[in-house]
Design a protein around this motif. Structure first.
Motif, short mmCIF file in Angstrom:
data_model
loop_
_atom_site.label_atom_id
_atom_site.label_comp_id
_atom_site.label_asym_id
_atom_site.label_seq_id
_atom_site.Cartn_x
_atom_site.Cartn_y
_atom_site.Cartn_z
N MET A 1 55.23 23.46 39.36
CA MET A 1 54.81 24.69 39.99
C MET A 1 55.93 25.26 40.85
O MET A 1 56.68 24.52 41.45
N ASP A 2 55.98 26.56 40.90
CA ASP A 2 56.95 27.27 41.72
C ASP A 2 56.37 27.41 43.12
O ASP A 2 55.68 28.38 43.42
N THR A 3 56.62 26.44 43.99
CA THR A 3 55.94 26.37 45.28
C THR A 3 56.24 27.54 46.20
O THR A 3 55.43 27.89 47.04
N VAL A 4 57.40 28.17 46.06
CA VAL A 4 57.72 29.30 46.91
C VAL A 4 56.86 30.51 46.54
O VAL A 4 56.41 31.23 47.39
N ALA A 5 56.60 30.69 45.26
CA ALA A 5 55.90 31.88 44.80
C ALA A 5 54.38 31.76 44.90
O ALA A 5 53.70 32.77 44.88
N ILE A 6 53.85 30.57 44.96
CA ILE A 6 52.40 30.39 44.96
C ILE A 6 51.74 31.20 46.08
O ILE A 6 50.85 32.00 45.80
N PRO A 7 52.11 31.03 47.32
CA PRO A 7 51.44 31.79 48.38
C PRO A 7 51.58 33.30 48.20
O PRO A 7 50.60 34.04 48.37
N THR A 8 52.75 33.76 47.82
CA THR A 8 52.98 35.19 47.64
C THR A 8 52.11 35.75 46.53
O THR A 8 51.45 36.78 46.69
N ARG A 9 52.09 35.08 45.40
CA ARG A 9 51.30 35.56 44.26
C ARG A 9 49.80 35.48 44.54
O ARG A 9 49.06 36.38 44.16
N LEU A 10 49.38 34.43 45.15
CA LEU A 10 47.96 34.28 45.46
C LEU A 10 47.51 35.33 46.46
O LEU A 10 46.48 35.98 46.28
N GLU A 11 48.29 35.52 47.49
CA GLU A 11 47.94 36.53 48.50
C GLU A 11 47.92 37.93 47.88
O GLU A 11 47.01 38.73 48.16
N ALA A 12 48.87 38.22 47.02
CA ALA A 12 48.91 39.53 46.36
C ALA A 12 47.71 39.73 45.44
O ALA A 12 47.13 40.82 45.39
N ALA A 13 47.32 38.68 44.72
CA ALA A 13 46.16 38.77 43.83
C ALA A 13 44.88 39.02 44.62
O ALA A 13 44.04 39.82 44.21
N LEU A 14 44.75 38.36 45.74
CA LEU A 14 43.58 38.58 46.59
C LEU A 14 43.56 40.01 47.12
O LEU A 14 42.55 40.70 47.06
N ALA A 15 44.70 40.46 47.63
CA ALA A 15 44.79 41.81 48.19
C ALA A 15 44.53 42.88 47.13
O ALA A 15 43.83 43.87 47.40
N ALA A 16 45.05 42.67 45.93
CA ALA A 16 44.87 43.66 44.86
C ALA A 16 43.40 43.81 44.48
O ALA A 16 42.99 44.88 44.02
N ARG A 17 42.63 42.78 44.71
CA ARG A 17 41.21 42.81 44.37
C ARG A 17 40.32 43.05 45.60
O ARG A 17 39.11 43.07 45.50
N GLY A 18 40.96 43.21 46.75
CA GLY A 18 40.21 43.45 47.98
C GLY A 18 39.38 42.25 48.41
O GLY A 18 38.31 42.42 49.00
N LEU A 19 39.87 41.06 48.12
CA LEU A 19 39.14 39.83 48.43
C LEU A 19 39.79 39.07 49.58
O LEU A 19 40.99 39.20 49.83
N THR A 20 38.99 38.28 50.23
CA THR A 20 39.47 37.37 51.26
C THR A 20 39.35 35.94 50.73
O THR A 20 38.72 35.70 49.69
N THR A 21 39.91 35.00 51.47
CA THR A 21 39.75 33.60 51.06
C THR A 21 38.28 33.20 51.12
O THR A 21 37.83 32.39 50.33
N ARG A 22 37.53 33.81 52.02
CA ARG A 22 36.09 33.52 52.10
C ARG A 22 35.37 33.98 50.82
O ARG A 22 34.52 33.27 50.29
N ASP A 23 35.72 35.16 50.34
CA ASP A 23 35.15 35.65 49.09
C ASP A 23 35.49 34.71 47.94
O ASP A 23 34.63 34.37 47.13
N LEU A 24 36.74 34.31 47.88
CA LEU A 24 37.19 33.41 46.82
C LEU A 24 36.51 32.05 46.93
O LEU A 24 36.16 31.44 45.93
N SER A 25 36.28 31.62 48.14
CA SER A 25 35.58 30.36 48.37
C SER A 25 34.18 30.40 47.78
O SER A 25 33.73 29.45 47.13
N ARG A 26 33.51 31.51 47.99
CA ARG A 26 32.14 31.66 47.47
C ARG A 26 32.11 31.60 45.94
O ARG A 26 31.18 31.06 45.36
#
Length: 67
Positions: A1-26
């Motif tokens: 895994m590309d550990t540097v890109a994981i947080p950036t890509r994950l955060e961008a994917a959440l933002a693009a969908r208007g989701l929070t980590t709480r939403d994703l948790s559910r």
């Protein structure tokens, strides 16, 4: 895994969908605190969690984890 890109890509994917980590948790069953750590880069998801996150976001796991 590309550990540097994981947080950036994950955060961008959440933002693009208007989701929070709480939403994703559910939708994944992964604890909010754990997801927050993935977004901040202090922890990496296991394979099953990575797949659950990708499915919940409607993307391929490879897209998020840079494979």
């Amino acid at each position: 895994m590309d550990t540097v890109a994981i947080p950036t890509r994950l955060e961008a994917a959440l933002a693009a969908r208007g989701l929070t980590t709480r939403d994703l948790s559910r939708s994944t069953g992964i604890r909010d605190r754990t997801l927050y750590r993935y977004v901040r880069g202090t922890r990496e998801p296991r394979a099953g969690e990575a797949l659950a996150i990708a499915r919940a976001l409607g993307v391929e796991a490879e897209e998020l984890w840079g494979r």
